[in-house]
Design a protein around this motif. Structure first.
Motif, short mmCIF file in Angstrom:
data_model
loop_
_atom_site.label_atom_id
_atom_site.label_comp_id
_atom_site.label_asym_id
_atom_site.label_seq_id
_atom_site.Cartn_x
_atom_site.Cartn_y
_atom_site.Cartn_z
N LEU A 29 18.35 3.76 8.64
CA LEU A 29 17.31 4.09 7.67
C LEU A 29 16.77 5.49 7.93
CD1 LEU A 29 15.23 0.79 8.06
CD2 LEU A 29 17.21 1.16 6.55
N GLY A 30 16.41 6.17 6.86
CA GLY A 30 15.78 7.48 7.00
C GLY A 30 14.27 7.35 7.04
N TYR A 77 13.08 1.62 3.07
CA TYR A 77 13.87 0.41 3.23
C TYR A 77 15.33 0.67 2.85
CZ TYR A 77 9.18 -1.72 2.68
OH TYR A 77 7.87 -2.06 2.79
N ARG A 78 16.22 -0.15 3.35
CA ARG A 78 17.65 -0.03 3.02
C ARG A 78 17.84 -0.09 1.50
NH1 ARG A 78 20.41 -4.57 6.31
NH2 ARG A 78 18.88 -3.80 7.81
N ALA A 81 15.90 5.57 -1.57
CA ALA A 81 15.66 6.98 -1.24
C ALA A 81 16.51 7.44 -0.04
CB ALA A 81 14.18 7.22 -1.02
N LEU A 82 15.88 7.82 1.08
CA LEU A 82 16.61 8.34 2.24
C LEU A 82 17.52 7.29 2.87
CD1 LEU A 82 13.84 10.42 4.07
CD2 LEU A 82 15.66 11.27 2.56
N SER A 83 17.31 6.02 2.55
CA SER A 83 18.12 4.93 3.13
C SER A 83 19.10 4.35 2.11
CB SER A 83 17.19 3.82 3.65
OG SER A 83 16.27 4.34 4.58
N ARG A 84 19.35 5.10 1.06
CA ARG A 84 20.27 4.64 0.02
C ARG A 84 21.71 4.93 0.44
NH1 ARG A 84 19.94 5.19 -6.41
NH2 ARG A 84 22.15 4.92 -6.94
N ASP A 102 14.65 -4.22 8.67
CA ASP A 102 14.14 -2.85 8.58
C ASP A 102 12.78 -2.68 9.26
OD1 ASP A 102 16.40 -2.79 7.05
OD2 ASP A 102 15.41 -2.24 5.18
N PHE A 103 11.83 -3.54 8.90
CA PHE A 103 10.52 -3.42 9.53
C PHE A 103 10.62 -3.70 11.02
CE2 PHE A 103 6.62 -5.36 11.12
CZ PHE A 103 5.78 -4.27 11.02
N ARG A 104 11.42 -4.66 11.38
CA ARG A 104 11.59 -4.98 12.81
C ARG A 104 12.05 -3.75 13.59
NH1 ARG A 104 15.06 -6.35 16.80
NH2 ARG A 104 14.57 -8.21 18.05
N ALA A 105 13.06 -3.05 13.07
CA ALA A 105 13.59 -1.87 13.75
C ALA A 105 12.58 -0.73 13.73
CB ALA A 105 14.89 -1.44 13.09
N ALA A 106 11.85 -0.59 12.64
CA ALA A 106 10.83 0.46 12.56
C ALA A 106 9.74 0.24 13.61
CB ALA A 106 10.23 0.51 11.16
#
Length: 310
Positions: A29-30, A77-78, A81-84, A102-106
């Motif tokens: 993810l970006g 999020y996957r 935008a940057l995570s596309r 995603d939130f877990r990794a963030a």
């Protein structure tokens, strides 16, 4: 860094570092990490966007927080935008992945890349709901949600319910089926959405756990129950999506958290309209944004006279 990895640019005061958040399933993810500029850190903040809203929409608020000492992580999020991915059609990403992966990794990245301090979440719309899906959400010290709900159509404002139902629960799934993803950008509605996210939204029922396989539902509810940080949920009177009923429904899943909710009118903040998105516009920097610091920094409700009964 475990399951969350970061690639950072050289930091320039007042500017964010570009980061890459690596999820447990390998999806990258970006995002951006905003370093506090005051020398002391009152807290570490993750901003969870609304569905179909790029993280850049929250950058001004992130910069506002960083100028007051907070370390802030924004991310997409996957599928957004940057995570596309290069090809969005048929990629299979789901709403639940935004919380479970995603939130877990963030959150892992925030913990590994920032100095010690309270762990805080600002969640807008779906972003105020999906934190509870992550199995590390128990590490959050405090959460501020704005218009938090998970989009069951019967919770929409009754005066706009038909219009919103036709838009999000008829047109969206039909277009998604035709295109293999939801072309929201082309319509000027929101960012394009992965088909799994669009269809989960379109067919969401009264109970959010019903979108999970039956064998997983008990575990989903357990994760929400493990969240014990206090929550302040903000609603506004002219938000047709996050009505008081929708806010209550979402908070009920955080059953072991100390949660309070407030309902603000546009007039309370000196405006004619607010709706679902306005509070993150920088026109609120001298009002709502300043007030939000009381909760994020001190755990104090800035609007005790505007409590919403839960």
């Amino acid at each position: 860094m475990g399951e969350a990895g970061a690639i950072a640019e050289t930091h320039v005061a007042g500017r964010p570092e570009a980061v890459t958040v690596t999820c447990a399933d390998g999806v990258k993810l970006g995002g951006h990490l905003w370093r506090g500029t005051t020398g002391s850190t009152p807290g570490r903040v993750i901003i969870n966007p609304a569905t179909g809203v790029a993280a850049r929409y929250y950058h001004r608020y992130a910069q506002f927080l960083a100028a007051r000492g907070f370390e802030v992580l924004t991310y997409d999020y996957r599928g957004i935008a940057l995570s596309r991915p290069e090809i969005l059609r048929g990629c299979g990403y789901r709403w639940r992945d935004w919380g479970e992966q995603d939130f877990r990794a963030a959150l892992d990245l925030l913990l590994s890349e920032t100095a010690a301090g309270p762990v805080l979440v600002v969640g807008h719309s779906i972003g105020g709901y999906l934190s509870g899906l992550a199995d590390n959400a128990r590490l959050i010290d405090r959460m501020l949600t704005v218009g938090a709900q998970y989009a069951w159509w019967r919770d929409y404002d009754r005066r706009q319910r038909l219009r919103l139902f036709l838009k999000w629960h008829v047109a969206m799934p039909a277009l998604t089926a035709a295109c293999g993803y939801f072309p929201g950008k082309r319509l000027g509605w929101l960012e394009d959405l992965p088909s799994g996210v669009a269809l989960e939204w379109a067919f969401r029922g009264r109970r959010m756990e019903d979108t999970h396989p039956r064998r997983e539902r008990e575990d989903v509810l357990r994760r929400f129950a493990e969240f014990r940080g206090p929550i302040l949920a903000i609603g506004v009177t002219d938000d047709a999506l996050a009505t008081p009923r929708a806010i209550r429904r979402t908070l009920n899943y955080y059953r072991n958290a100390d949660h309070n909710a407030v309902l603000l009118s546009p007039a309370d903040l000196g405006f004619e309209r607010l709706g679902h998105f306005d509070l993150f516009h920088d026109r609120h920097a001298g009002g709502f944004w300043i007030d939000s610091l009381l909760w994020l920094r001190d755990g104090l409700n800035p609007w005790p006279d505007k409590r919403l009964q839960l």
